[in-house]
Design a protein around this motif. Sequence first.
Motif, PDB file in Angstrom:
ATOM      1  N   PRO A   1      -2.459 -21.031  -6.512  1.00  0.00           N
ATOM      2  CA  PRO A   1      -3.156 -20.035  -7.347  1.00  0.00           C
ATOM      3  C   PRO A   1      -2.309 -18.793  -7.614  1.00  0.00           C
ATOM      4  O   PRO A   1      -1.302 -18.585  -6.949  1.00  0.00           O
ATOM      5  N   ALA A   2      -2.726 -17.992  -8.589  1.00  0.00           N
ATOM      6  CA  ALA A   2      -1.962 -16.816  -8.995  1.00  0.00           C
ATOM      7  C   ALA A   2      -2.016 -15.740  -7.918  1.00  0.00           C
ATOM      8  O   ALA A   2      -2.921 -15.702  -7.084  1.00  0.00           O
ATOM      9  N   VAL A   3      -1.013 -14.861  -7.938  1.00  0.00           N
ATOM     10  CA  VAL A   3      -0.941 -13.754  -6.986  1.00  0.00           C
ATOM     11  C   VAL A   3      -1.393 -12.478  -7.688  1.00  0.00           C
ATOM     12  O   VAL A   3      -0.857 -12.102  -8.727  1.00  0.00           O
ATOM     13  N   SER A   4      -2.359 -11.801  -7.107  1.00  0.00           N
ATOM     14  CA  SER A   4      -2.868 -10.572  -7.688  1.00  0.00           C
ATOM     15  C   SER A   4      -1.950  -9.408  -7.355  1.00  0.00           C
ATOM     16  O   SER A   4      -1.312  -9.382  -6.297  1.00  0.00           O
ATOM     17  N   ALA A   5      -1.895  -8.427  -8.255  1.00  0.00           N
ATOM     18  CA  ALA A   5      -1.099  -7.226  -8.010  1.00  0.00           C
ATOM     19  C   ALA A   5      -1.602  -6.532  -6.755  1.00  0.00           C
ATOM     20  O   ALA A   5      -2.799  -6.394  -6.533  1.00  0.00           O
ATOM     21  N   GLY A   6      -0.664  -6.112  -5.902  1.00  0.00           N
ATOM     22  CA  GLY A   6      -1.023  -5.413  -4.685  1.00  0.00           C
ATOM     23  C   GLY A   6      -1.514  -6.314  -3.578  1.00  0.00           C
ATOM     24  O   GLY A   6      -1.994  -5.842  -2.553  1.00  0.00           O
TER      25      GLY A   6
ATOM     26  N   ASN B   1      13.258 -20.233 -10.693  1.00  0.00           N
ATOM     27  CA  ASN B   1      12.318 -19.270 -10.111  1.00  0.00           C
ATOM     28  C   ASN B   1      12.857 -18.665  -8.813  1.00  0.00           C
ATOM     29  O   ASN B   1      12.146 -18.558  -7.808  1.00  0.00           O
ATOM     30  N   GLY B   2      14.126 -18.239  -8.850  1.00  0.00           N
ATOM     31  CA  GLY B   2      14.751 -17.705  -7.651  1.00  0.00           C
ATOM     32  C   GLY B   2      14.196 -16.371  -7.191  1.00  0.00           C
ATOM     33  O   GLY B   2      14.398 -15.975  -6.043  1.00  0.00           O
ATOM     34  N   SER B   3      13.479 -15.662  -8.064  1.00  0.00           N
ATOM     35  CA  SER B   3      12.866 -14.388  -7.681  1.00  0.00           C
ATOM     36  C   SER B   3      11.355 -14.506  -7.518  1.00  0.00           C
ATOM     37  O   SER B   3      10.656 -13.487  -7.415  1.00  0.00           O
ATOM     38  N   PHE B   4      10.858 -15.744  -7.571  1.00  0.00           N
ATOM     39  CA  PHE B   4       9.437 -16.020  -7.331  1.00  0.00           C
ATOM     40  C   PHE B   4       8.536 -15.283  -8.321  1.00  0.00           C
ATOM     41  O   PHE B   4       7.416 -14.888  -7.998  1.00  0.00           O
ATOM     42  N   GLU B   5       9.061 -15.137  -9.557  1.00  0.00           N
ATOM     43  CA  GLU B   5       8.314 -14.425 -10.589  1.00  0.00           C
ATOM     44  C   GLU B   5       7.400 -15.334 -11.400  1.00  0.00           C
ATOM     45  O   GLU B   5       6.429 -14.860 -11.994  1.00  0.00           O
ATOM     46  N   SER B   6       7.723 -16.628 -11.468  1.00  0.00           N
ATOM     47  CA  SER B   6       6.916 -17.529 -12.282  1.00  0.00           C
ATOM     48  C   SER B   6       5.506 -17.635 -11.730  1.00  0.00           C
ATOM     49  O   SER B   6       5.278 -17.485 -10.521  1.00  0.00           O
ATOM     50  N   THR B   7       4.569 -17.893 -12.615  1.00  0.00           N
ATOM     51  CA  THR B   7       3.167 -17.998 -12.231  1.00  0.00           C
ATOM     52  C   THR B   7       2.989 -19.040 -11.140  1.00  0.00           C
ATOM     53  O   THR B   7       3.475 -20.162 -11.233  1.00  0.00           O
ATOM     54  N   THR B   8       2.310 -18.653 -10.089  1.00  0.00           N
ATOM     55  CA  THR B   8       2.050 -19.556  -8.978  1.00  0.00           C
ATOM     56  C   THR B   8       0.630 -20.094  -9.071  1.00  0.00           C
ATOM     57  O   THR B   8      -0.210 -19.573  -9.796  1.00  0.00           O
TER      58      THR B   8
ATOM     59  N   ALA C   1       9.553  -5.611  -4.032  1.00  0.00           N
ATOM     60  CA  ALA C   1      10.421  -6.764  -4.266  1.00  0.00           C
ATOM     61  C   ALA C   1      11.849  -6.277  -4.476  1.00  0.00           C
ATOM     62  O   ALA C   1      12.084  -5.138  -4.915  1.00  0.00           O
ATOM     63  N   GLU C   2      12.819  -7.133  -4.177  1.00  0.00           N
ATOM     64  CA  GLU C   2      14.206  -6.780  -4.484  1.00  0.00           C
ATOM     65  C   GLU C   2      14.430  -6.842  -5.981  1.00  0.00           C
ATOM     66  O   GLU C   2      15.166  -6.044  -6.540  1.00  0.00           O
ATOM     67  N   GLN C   3      13.788  -7.814  -6.639  1.00  0.00           N
ATOM     68  CA  GLN C   3      13.881  -7.952  -8.089  1.00  0.00           C
ATOM     69  C   GLN C   3      12.524  -8.369  -8.635  1.00  0.00           C
ATOM     70  O   GLN C   3      11.870  -9.251  -8.080  1.00  0.00           O
ATOM     71  N   GLY C   4      12.093  -7.751  -9.710  1.00  0.00           N
ATOM     72  CA  GLY C   4      10.851  -8.155 -10.349  1.00  0.00           C
ATOM     73  C   GLY C   4       9.608  -7.665  -9.630  1.00  0.00           C
ATOM     74  O   GLY C   4       9.609  -6.599  -9.002  1.00  0.00           O
ATOM     75  N   SER C   5       8.555  -8.468  -9.686  1.00  0.00           N
ATOM     76  CA  SER C   5       7.246  -8.051  -9.192  1.00  0.00           C
ATOM     77  C   SER C   5       6.788  -8.779  -7.939  1.00  0.00           C
ATOM     78  O   SER C   5       5.762  -8.420  -7.358  1.00  0.00           O
ATOM     79  N   PHE C   6       7.532  -9.804  -7.519  1.00  0.00           N
ATOM     80  CA  PHE C   6       7.103 -10.588  -6.363  1.00  0.00           C
ATOM     81  C   PHE C   6       8.289 -10.950  -5.473  1.00  0.00           C
ATOM     82  O   PHE C   6       9.432 -10.962  -5.911  1.00  0.00           O
ATOM     83  N   TRP C   7       7.995 -11.285  -4.216  1.00  0.00           N
ATOM     84  CA  TRP C   7       8.987 -11.781  -3.274  1.00  0.00           C
ATOM     85  C   TRP C   7       8.295 -12.749  -2.336  1.00  0.00           C
ATOM     86  O   TRP C   7       7.067 -12.871  -2.349  1.00  0.00           O
TER      87      TRP C   7
ATOM     88  N   SER D   1       3.066  -9.402  -3.712  1.00  0.00           N
ATOM     89  CA  SER D   1       3.247  -8.478  -4.828  1.00  0.00           C
ATOM     90  C   SER D   1       4.056  -7.277  -4.387  1.00  0.00           C
ATOM     91  O   SER D   1       3.909  -6.774  -3.267  1.00  0.00           O
ATOM     92  N   THR D   2       4.921  -6.782  -5.276  1.00  0.00           N
ATOM     93  CA  THR D   2       5.775  -5.640  -4.956  1.00  0.00           C
ATOM     94  C   THR D   2       4.969  -4.376  -4.702  1.00  0.00           C
ATOM     95  O   THR D   2       5.473  -3.425  -4.096  1.00  0.00           O
TER      96      THR D   2
END
Length: 230
Positions: A39-44, A30-37, A85-91, A73-74
Amino acid sequence: MSTPMKHLATLLTIWFVLAAVDARADLITNGSFESTTTPAVSAGSFQNFGPGSTGIPGWTVVGAAGTNVSVVSTTDVESGISYPAEQGSFWLDLTGDASNSDTEGVEQTVSTTIGDQYTLTFWIGNVDNPGATDGPTSTVNLSINGAGGAYTNSSTNSTTLTWEQFTVPFVASAPSVTLEFLNGDPGNDNVNGLDNVVLVDNGPASTVPEPSFVVLLGSGLLGLAGFVRR
Protein backbone atom coordinates in the motif's frame (compact mmCIF):
# COMPACT_ATOMS: atom_id res chain seq x y z
CA MET A 1 38.37 25.34 -41.45
CA SER A 2 41.82 26.29 -40.12
CA THR A 3 44.08 23.63 -38.58
CA PRO A 4 43.64 24.93 -35.00
CA MET A 5 39.86 24.88 -35.46
CA LYS A 6 40.02 21.30 -36.78
CA HIS A 7 41.98 20.26 -33.70
CA LEU A 8 39.44 22.00 -31.46
CA ALA A 9 36.54 20.27 -33.20
CA THR A 10 38.22 16.87 -32.81
CA LEU A 11 38.94 17.42 -29.13
CA LEU A 12 35.42 18.69 -28.52
CA THR A 13 34.04 15.51 -30.11
CA ILE A 14 36.17 13.38 -27.79
CA TRP A 15 35.12 15.47 -24.83
CA PHE A 16 31.41 15.08 -25.55
CA VAL A 17 31.81 11.33 -26.01
CA LEU A 18 33.56 11.04 -22.64
CA ALA A 19 30.91 13.23 -21.04
CA ALA A 20 28.22 10.94 -22.43
CA VAL A 21 30.02 7.91 -20.99
CA ASP A 22 30.26 9.66 -17.62
CA ALA A 23 26.50 10.30 -17.63
CA ARG A 24 25.81 6.58 -17.50
CA ALA A 25 22.29 5.39 -16.84
CA ASP A 26 21.41 4.09 -13.41
CA LEU A 27 20.57 0.37 -13.63
CA ILE A 28 18.68 0.20 -10.32
CA THR A 29 14.89 0.37 -10.35
CA ASN A 30 13.47 2.67 -7.69
CA GLY A 31 16.79 3.10 -5.90
CA SER A 32 15.44 5.98 -3.80
CA PHE A 33 12.18 4.20 -2.94
CA GLU A 34 10.19 7.02 -4.52
CA SER A 35 7.91 4.93 -6.73
CA THR A 36 4.39 4.31 -5.49
CA THR A 37 4.31 1.41 -3.07
CA THR A 38 1.47 -1.00 -2.38
CA PRO A 39 0.00 0.00 0.00
CA ALA A 40 0.93 3.67 -0.42
CA VAL A 41 2.97 5.56 2.17
CA SER A 42 1.33 8.63 3.68
CA ALA A 43 3.27 11.85 4.20
CA GLY A 44 4.75 11.99 7.69
CA SER A 45 4.25 8.28 8.22
CA PHE A 46 5.62 4.88 7.14
CA GLN A 47 4.45 1.57 5.68
CA ASN A 48 5.68 -1.94 6.50
CA PHE A 49 6.49 -4.71 4.01
CA GLY A 50 7.09 -8.32 5.02
CA PRO A 51 9.29 -11.08 3.54
CA GLY A 52 8.39 -11.96 -0.05
CA SER A 53 6.61 -8.66 -0.65
CA THR A 54 7.11 -6.91 -3.98
CA GLY A 55 5.08 -3.91 -2.87
CA ILE A 56 8.17 -1.71 -3.17
CA PRO A 57 8.60 -1.50 -6.97
CA GLY A 58 11.86 -3.03 -8.17
CA TRP A 59 12.61 -4.69 -4.84
CA THR A 60 11.80 -7.97 -3.10
CA VAL A 61 11.70 -7.99 0.69
CA VAL A 62 13.73 -10.77 2.34
CA GLY A 63 13.96 -11.96 5.93
CA ALA A 64 12.64 -14.37 8.51
CA ALA A 65 8.93 -14.77 9.18
CA GLY A 66 7.59 -12.01 11.40
CA THR A 67 10.14 -9.40 10.30
CA ASN A 68 9.60 -6.46 7.95
CA VAL A 69 11.14 -3.35 6.44
CA SER A 70 9.52 0.09 6.34
CA VAL A 71 9.30 2.77 3.68
CA VAL A 72 9.41 6.04 5.65
CA SER A 73 8.27 9.53 4.66
CA THR A 74 10.93 12.24 4.84
CA THR A 75 8.56 14.35 7.00
CA ASP A 76 8.24 11.67 9.68
CA VAL A 77 9.08 12.95 13.20
CA GLU A 78 9.02 10.71 16.27
CA SER A 79 10.09 11.44 19.86
CA GLY A 80 11.61 14.73 18.72
CA ILE A 81 13.78 13.04 16.09
CA SER A 82 13.40 13.96 12.40
CA TYR A 83 13.95 11.40 9.65
CA PRO A 84 14.68 13.18 6.34
CA ALA A 85 15.34 11.16 3.20
CA GLU A 86 18.77 11.43 1.61
CA GLN A 87 17.04 11.97 -1.74
CA GLY A 88 13.41 12.64 -2.57
CA SER A 89 10.49 12.05 -0.23
CA PHE A 90 11.04 8.51 1.06
CA TRP A 91 13.73 6.16 2.39
CA LEU A 92 13.88 2.56 3.60
CA ASP A 93 14.29 1.52 7.23
CA LEU A 94 15.90 -1.93 7.24
CA THR A 95 14.98 -2.52 10.88
CA GLY A 96 11.28 -2.35 10.07
CA ASP A 97 8.63 -1.76 12.70
CA ALA A 98 8.25 -3.72 15.96
CA SER A 99 10.71 -6.31 14.65
CA ASN A 100 14.45 -6.32 14.22
CA SER A 101 16.89 -9.01 13.16
CA ASP A 102 19.96 -9.34 10.96
CA THR A 103 18.00 -11.21 8.29
CA GLU A 104 15.57 -8.51 7.13
CA GLY A 105 16.23 -6.41 4.05
CA VAL A 106 15.66 -6.05 0.32
CA GLU A 107 17.19 -7.40 -2.87
CA GLN A 108 17.13 -6.64 -6.57
CA THR A 109 18.50 -8.54 -9.58
CA VAL A 110 20.02 -6.55 -12.46
CA SER A 111 21.28 -7.73 -15.86
CA THR A 112 25.03 -7.23 -16.30
CA THR A 113 27.72 -7.67 -18.94
CA ILE A 114 30.46 -10.13 -18.02
CA GLY A 115 33.81 -8.36 -17.74
CA ASP A 116 32.38 -4.87 -17.31
CA GLN A 117 33.38 -2.68 -14.37
CA TYR A 118 30.40 -1.54 -12.26
CA THR A 119 30.14 1.06 -9.53
CA LEU A 120 27.53 0.67 -6.80
CA THR A 121 26.80 3.61 -4.52
CA PHE A 122 24.30 3.81 -1.67
CA TRP A 123 23.60 5.89 1.43
CA ILE A 124 23.19 4.65 5.00
CA GLY A 125 21.27 6.72 7.56
CA ASN A 126 22.00 6.76 11.30
CA VAL A 127 20.75 8.46 14.47
CA ASP A 128 22.86 8.22 17.64
CA ASN A 129 20.18 8.45 20.33
CA PRO A 130 20.13 5.28 22.46
CA GLY A 131 17.54 6.89 24.73
CA ALA A 132 15.12 6.67 21.83
CA THR A 133 16.36 3.15 20.91
CA ASP A 134 18.19 4.59 17.89
CA GLY A 135 21.90 3.98 17.31
CA PRO A 136 24.67 4.31 18.12
CA THR A 137 25.58 3.17 14.59
CA SER A 138 23.87 1.82 11.47
CA THR A 139 25.35 -1.18 9.66
CA VAL A 140 24.19 -2.56 6.32
CA ASN A 141 25.35 -6.00 5.20
CA LEU A 142 25.74 -5.89 1.41
CA SER A 143 25.78 -9.05 -0.69
CA ILE A 144 26.70 -9.04 -4.39
CA ASN A 145 25.81 -12.46 -5.82
CA GLY A 146 26.40 -13.95 -2.38
CA ALA A 147 29.66 -12.17 -1.55
CA GLY A 148 30.08 -8.86 0.22
CA GLY A 149 30.75 -7.09 3.47
CA ALA A 150 29.47 -4.75 6.17
CA TYR A 151 29.24 -0.95 5.84
CA THR A 152 28.71 1.26 8.90
CA ASN A 153 27.60 4.85 9.40
CA SER A 154 28.91 6.07 12.78
CA SER A 155 27.52 9.62 12.74
CA THR A 156 26.78 11.09 16.17
CA ASN A 157 23.74 13.30 15.44
CA SER A 158 21.13 12.53 18.12
CA THR A 159 18.14 14.42 16.70
CA THR A 160 18.27 13.95 12.91
CA LEU A 161 18.81 10.98 10.62
CA THR A 162 22.26 11.65 9.10
CA TRP A 163 23.40 10.05 5.84
CA GLU A 164 26.76 8.71 4.65
CA GLN A 165 27.56 7.49 1.14
CA PHE A 166 29.41 4.26 0.37
CA THR A 167 30.95 3.23 -2.97
CA VAL A 168 31.58 -0.37 -4.02
CA PRO A 169 33.22 -1.17 -7.40
CA PHE A 170 33.11 -4.67 -8.86
CA VAL A 171 33.62 -6.53 -12.15
CA ALA A 172 30.66 -8.60 -13.36
CA SER A 173 31.37 -12.32 -13.65
CA ALA A 174 27.83 -13.38 -14.57
CA PRO A 175 25.03 -12.15 -16.87
CA SER A 176 23.13 -10.83 -13.85
CA VAL A 177 23.84 -9.66 -10.34
CA THR A 178 21.66 -9.86 -7.24
CA LEU A 179 22.24 -7.03 -4.81
CA GLU A 180 21.02 -7.71 -1.27
CA PHE A 181 20.94 -5.11 1.51
CA LEU A 182 20.37 -6.58 4.98
CA ASN A 183 20.02 -4.96 8.38
CA GLY A 184 23.17 -5.40 10.44
CA ASP A 185 21.99 -3.59 13.59
CA PRO A 186 21.19 -5.31 16.90
CA GLY A 187 17.64 -5.80 18.12
CA ASN A 188 17.73 -2.70 20.35
CA ASP A 189 18.48 -0.31 17.46
CA ASN A 190 15.29 0.62 15.64
CA VAL A 191 16.62 2.76 12.78
CA ASN A 192 18.87 1.74 9.89
CA GLY A 193 18.34 3.86 6.79
CA LEU A 194 18.98 2.95 3.15
CA ASP A 195 18.46 5.40 0.29
CA ASN A 196 19.65 6.54 -3.15
CA VAL A 197 21.01 3.19 -4.38
CA VAL A 198 22.71 3.64 -7.78
CA LEU A 199 24.47 1.15 -10.07
CA VAL A 200 26.29 2.20 -13.25
CA ASP A 201 28.15 0.24 -15.93
CA ASN A 202 31.56 1.78 -16.66
CA GLY A 203 32.22 -0.49 -19.66
CA PRO A 204 34.91 -3.17 -20.07
CA ALA A 205 37.21 -3.17 -17.04
CA SER A 206 40.35 -2.86 -19.21
CA THR A 207 39.13 0.20 -21.13
CA VAL A 208 37.54 2.40 -18.46
CA PRO A 209 39.07 5.88 -18.96
CA GLU A 210 41.11 7.22 -16.07
CA PRO A 211 39.49 10.26 -14.36
CA SER A 212 42.83 12.10 -14.56
CA PHE A 213 42.79 11.71 -18.34
CA VAL A 214 39.38 13.39 -18.51
CA VAL A 215 40.64 16.27 -16.35
CA LEU A 216 43.76 16.70 -18.51
CA LEU A 217 41.66 16.60 -21.65
CA GLY A 218 39.44 19.35 -20.28
CA SER A 219 42.53 21.45 -19.48
CA GLY A 220 43.85 20.87 -22.99
CA LEU A 221 40.57 22.01 -24.52
CA LEU A 222 40.68 25.24 -22.55
CA GLY A 223 44.28 25.86 -23.61
CA LEU A 224 43.55 25.19 -27.26
CA ALA A 225 40.48 27.40 -27.18
CA GLY A 226 42.66 30.24 -25.86
CA PHE A 227 45.20 29.57 -28.62
CA VAL A 228 42.47 29.76 -31.28
CA ARG A 229 41.21 33.09 -29.87
CA ARG A 230 44.75 34.52 -30.04
